[in-house]
Design a protein around this motif. Structure first.
Motif, PDB file in Angstrom:
ATOM      1  N   ARG A   2      28.408 -21.866  19.617  1.00 17.77           N
ATOM      2  CA  ARG A   2      29.107 -23.119  19.886  1.00 17.77           C
ATOM      3  C   ARG A   2      30.155 -22.932  20.991  1.00 17.77           C
ATOM      4  O   ARG A   2      30.708 -21.853  21.159  1.00 17.77           O
ATOM      5  N   PHE A   3      30.439 -24.035  21.726  1.00 22.81           N
ATOM      6  CA  PHE A   3      31.503 -24.005  22.729  1.00 22.81           C
ATOM      7  C   PHE A   3      32.167 -25.374  22.786  1.00 22.81           C
ATOM      8  O   PHE A   3      31.639 -26.367  22.282  1.00 22.81           O
ATOM      9  N   MET A   4      33.336 -25.424  23.407  1.00 22.67           N
ATOM     10  CA  MET A   4      34.099 -26.667  23.519  1.00 22.67           C
ATOM     11  C   MET A   4      34.701 -26.748  24.909  1.00 22.67           C
ATOM     12  O   MET A   4      35.257 -25.761  25.408  1.00 22.67           O
ATOM     13  N   LEU A  95      35.741 -23.191  26.051  1.00 18.43           N
ATOM     14  CA  LEU A  95      36.123 -22.263  24.988  1.00 18.43           C
ATOM     15  C   LEU A  95      34.896 -21.926  24.143  1.00 18.43           C
ATOM     16  O   LEU A  95      34.051 -22.787  23.882  1.00 18.43           O
ATOM     17  N   SER A  96      34.823 -20.667  23.698  1.00 18.11           N
ATOM     18  CA  SER A  96      33.704 -20.184  22.869  1.00 18.11           C
ATOM     19  C   SER A  96      34.236 -19.089  21.942  1.00 18.11           C
ATOM     20  O   SER A  96      35.398 -18.660  22.070  1.00 18.11           O
ATOM     21  N   PRO A  97      33.411 -18.604  21.009  1.00 21.03           N
ATOM     22  CA  PRO A  97      33.864 -17.497  20.148  1.00 21.03           C
ATOM     23  C   PRO A  97      34.263 -16.250  20.925  1.00 21.03           C
ATOM     24  O   PRO A  97      35.027 -15.433  20.408  1.00 21.03           O
ATOM     25  N   VAL A 101      39.961 -16.232  20.771  1.00 18.93           N
ATOM     26  CA  VAL A 101      41.096 -15.464  20.258  1.00 18.93           C
ATOM     27  C   VAL A 101      42.133 -15.172  21.345  1.00 18.93           C
ATOM     28  O   VAL A 101      43.330 -15.419  21.129  1.00 18.93           O
ATOM     29  N   PRO A 102      41.751 -14.632  22.519  1.00 22.91           N
ATOM     30  CA  PRO A 102      42.782 -14.380  23.537  1.00 22.91           C
ATOM     31  C   PRO A 102      43.490 -15.649  24.012  1.00 22.91           C
ATOM     32  O   PRO A 102      44.708 -15.632  24.256  1.00 22.91           O
ATOM     33  N   VAL A 103      42.755 -16.769  24.129  1.00 28.30           N
ATOM     34  CA  VAL A 103      43.391 -18.020  24.537  1.00 28.30           C
ATOM     35  C   VAL A 103      44.337 -18.515  23.449  1.00 28.30           C
ATOM     36  O   VAL A 103      45.444 -19.004  23.737  1.00 28.30           O
ATOM     37  N   TRP A 104      43.913 -18.351  22.191  1.00 21.30           N
ATOM     38  CA  TRP A 104      44.766 -18.770  21.076  1.00 21.30           C
ATOM     39  C   TRP A 104      46.065 -17.962  21.053  1.00 21.30           C
ATOM     40  O   TRP A 104      47.158 -18.501  20.869  1.00 21.30           O
ATOM     41  N   CYS A 105      45.947 -16.666  21.292  1.00 21.40           N
ATOM     42  CA  CYS A 105      47.144 -15.816  21.310  1.00 21.40           C
ATOM     43  C   CYS A 105      48.055 -16.171  22.491  1.00 21.40           C
ATOM     44  O   CYS A 105      49.288 -16.177  22.363  1.00 21.40           O
ATOM     45  N   ALA A 106      47.428 -16.470  23.635  1.00 15.79           N
ATOM     46  CA  ALA A 106      48.216 -16.856  24.809  1.00 15.79           C
ATOM     47  C   ALA A 106      48.942 -18.176  24.579  1.00 15.79           C
ATOM     48  O   ALA A 106      50.130 -18.332  24.920  1.00 15.79           O
ATOM     49  N   ALA A 107      48.250 -19.150  24.005  1.00 16.49           N
ATOM     50  CA  ALA A 107      48.871 -20.453  23.734  1.00 16.49           C
ATOM     51  C   ALA A 107      50.004 -20.324  22.720  1.00 16.49           C
ATOM     52  O   ALA A 107      51.029 -21.021  22.817  1.00 16.49           O
ATOM     53  N   SER A 131      36.185 -26.454  12.488  1.00 19.07           N
ATOM     54  CA  SER A 131      35.008 -27.333  12.393  1.00 19.07           C
ATOM     55  C   SER A 131      33.750 -26.723  12.986  1.00 19.07           C
ATOM     56  O   SER A 131      32.640 -27.130  12.610  1.00 19.07           O
ATOM     57  N   CYS A 132      33.883 -25.758  13.867  1.00 21.62           N
ATOM     58  CA  CYS A 132      32.698 -25.203  14.537  1.00 21.62           C
ATOM     59  C   CYS A 132      32.500 -23.711  14.268  1.00 21.62           C
ATOM     60  O   CYS A 132      31.463 -23.290  13.767  1.00 21.62           O
ATOM     61  N   ILE A 133      33.502 -22.911  14.604  1.00 25.12           N
ATOM     62  CA  ILE A 133      33.352 -21.454  14.527  1.00 25.12           C
ATOM     63  C   ILE A 133      33.076 -20.998  13.100  1.00 25.12           C
ATOM     64  O   ILE A 133      32.123 -20.260  12.830  1.00 25.12           O
TER      65      ILE A 133
END
Length: 599
Positions: A2-4, A95-97, A101-107, A131-133
């Motif tokens: 999945r991706f967003m 965004l994808s699996p 994680v790195p984007v989440w940590c950066a945000a 909802s996806c991952i």
């Protein structure tokens, strides 16, 4: 996978002279250094969504020339920072699996929450994750693997824990599906690090839904994937990571007997020795092996000694621990899980009293028979193991005797294998004195030797003379009782009789005979009859041995309790064997003379 996608504007970032910037008619007024990348950006889109940047800029104050904000320990690096910056500008990001994680940590580091702006990046990331991952097996595994590089922050955000729970829940659910490949998840989990794997398996085991057999199979797959790469090779030292791996695997072993094979447990034990695992880990493995020791092979038990742990080639102490644990389990009845016991009681209540009594009797008989056969197999196994380690020049005799004597007497149908152990040890340790050889031979029961072993022992010059004569006595007893044709004794004993003049002239002429049952076929282990046809030992050597025995031994009697148990009066006459070798020979001559007169 999945991706967003977030944002709608095209990508307008570009690089000029090692500076990353964005195409705009408005000049940049924000300088940010992330690792080796310098960004020239605008305050308005960035500060409107990043509370941390607001704080840093306020601390710098107003200046004619924009100051550079340094972010040296930015989680996810320049790549994750740029994705966050593009989100602030409304540029399309995917965004994808793989990058979640790195984007989440950066945000999280930039504090891009709803406190800064509505529908900010952190909220969108959480929605995508939930909802996806977490709804897809492969995506959850990929996300969990990516958390290793940012472990502390992912734990704080709850990303790791939610992945672990989702994977464990999927495993538990799949195990209840009929017709499905219930352990296909084991191969996928084998790619995880030991910390994540351990946490998942703890949740799976605590649910008590997945069978211990499936858990054991999964552990074998995981250990096969990682242990081979972590056991140190030539000259390499064990690392803390490899030792941790071993301890985690051992802690996950199901408590139920048979959930993992004995061979697998012994492989773990060998690896534990190489990895210098803690004593409790090795003791637990040895205990688990002992519960199913009858499944082991001799090669399995040959566990190399850990470096700097002793002079012997193999770890003998750990085998003794296994044997002791095996013998202990037969001393108390096995317990059943509460649920199974409840079902068993319900079934019994529905049967008649006669049926219940018959079933209890049959179960007890089968359990006893199974326990007895297991001990017979273990007795054979231990004797074969002792034959392998007896050649070790550094093996203390006391350890050899301790293991041999730990085997119950009924677990040996005969003492041929035990005699082989003694013979090998004596040949491998020629430095043993007479008292040591006598002490070693005390564990041998001459009455339980077969004809072939007796014939070999009768001409074994390494054995104490008393043992040789005991062998001859009991073999002659069997021959006298059976009435079979017997063969002549070896020339060295006849020469000894003639030299000592035992029994007068008649004693010198008398031929002492041994029981003979058919012709023995040649064998590869040196126990064939042809091997015994070697030159007689020198008379002087036999005389010396005889004199040594006479100096120490008295005229007492060797107990014959086993012979006394038989109702035969003829055997009762043989129940007392003199300790003095000359008297033993005289006893044998008298028995042989009586047998000849009857014939």
């Amino acid at each position: 996978m999945r991706f967003m996608k977030l944002g709608t504007r095209p990508d307008t970032f570009f690089t000029t002279e090692a500076i990353r910037s964005v195409s705009s008619e408005v000049s940049t007024d924000l300088r940010i250094q992330v690792q080796r990348s310098l960004y020239h950006l605008h305050k308005f889109p960035m500060l409107s969504k990043c509370l941390r940047l607001q704080q840093l800029c306020s601390e710098l104050g107003d200046a004619a020339e924009p100051a550079v904000i340094h972010l040296p320990d930015f989680p996810g690096g320049a790549e994750a920072f740029e994705l966050c910056a593009k989100f602030c500008y409304g540029i399309t990001v995917t965004l994808s699996p793989l990058n979640l994680v790195p984007v989440w940590c950066a945000a999280c580091y930039l504090r891009m929450s709803d406190d800064a702006d509505r529908s900010n990046l952190l909220v969108k990331l959480d929605v995508f994750f939930s909802s996806c991952i977490l709804q897809r097996w492969k995506d959850t595994l990929a996300t969990l693997r990516s958390t290793r590089k940012h472990a502390p922050l992912c734990e704080e955000l709850g990303v790791t824990g939610r992945c672990v729970d989702a994977i464990a829940t999927a495993i538990i659910s799949s195990s209840t599906l009929p017709g499905a490949s219930r352990n296909r998840w084991a191969a996928d989990l084998s790619e995880l690090g030991v910390d994540h794997y351990w946490r998942i398996m703890v949740v799976v085991k605590s649910a008590r839904v997945v069978s211990s057999k499936l858990v054991g199979e999964a552990l074998q797959i995981y250990a096969g994937r990682w242990l081979a790469t972590m056991v140190p090779g030539n000259g390499q030292e064990a690392t803390g990571k490899s030792t941790l791996l071993m301890e985690k695997i051992v802690s996950l072993l199901p408590s139920e007997k048979g959930s993992v094979s004995c061979g697998f447990l012994l492989k773990l034990l060998k690896a534990a020795n190489f990895l210098h695992a803690s004593a409790p880990v090795k003791t637990e493995l040895a205990r688990r092996v002992g519960l199913q020791l009858e499944e082991a092979s001799v090669q399995d038990l040959l566990i190399p000694q850990a470096a700097n742990s002793g002079d012997t080639l193999y770890d003998v102490d750990v085998v003794m621990t296994m044997l002791e644990e095996f013998l202990l389990q037969g001393q108390s009845p096995a317990t059943s899980p509460p649920r199974e016991e409840k079902l068993r009681r319900q079934r019994r209540q529905s049967r008649s009293a006669d049926k219940v009594e018959f079933e209890v009797h049959e179960n007890g008989r089968r359990s006893s028979s199974s326990s007895h056969s297991s001990k017979l197999r273990v007795g054979k196994l231990i004797d074969s193991y002792l034959q392998e380690i007896a050649e070790d020049k550094n093996l203390p005799m006391e350890k050899l005797i301790a293991i041999a004597e730990a085997v119950p007497d009924f677990a040996r149908a005969d003492h041929d294998d035990l005699y082989r152990v003694i013979d090998i040890y004596l040949r491998s340790h020629p430095e043993l004195d007479k008292n040591s050889r006598k002490h070693l031979c005390r564990m041998l029961d001459c009455k339980k030797l077969t004809v072939e072993a007796c014939m070999h022992a009768a001409q074994n010059e390494l054995l104490p003379l008393r043992v040789v004569l005991q062998v001859l006595f009991f073999e002659q007893s069997r021959a006298a009782m059976s009435g079979f044709q017997v063969t002549e004794l070896a020339n060295n004993i006849k020469a000894l009789l003639a030299k000592t003049g035992t029994g007068g002239d008649a004693g010198g002429r008398e031929v002492l005979k041994l029981h003979h049952i058919g012709a023995a076929s040649p064998s590869e282990d040196g126990w064939s009859i042809s091997r015994l046809k070697r030159p007689a030992a020198k008379l002087q050597a036999l005389e010396l041995k005889l004199e040594e025995e006479n100096d120490i031994d008295d005229g007492g009697l060797i107990p014959g309790e086993a012979l006394l148990r038989t109702p035969s009066s003829r055997l009762k006459a043989l129940c007392s064997l003199p300790r003095n070798p000359k008297k033993i020979i005289a006893k044998l001559l008298g028995m042989n003379r009586s047998a000849n007169e009857r014939n």
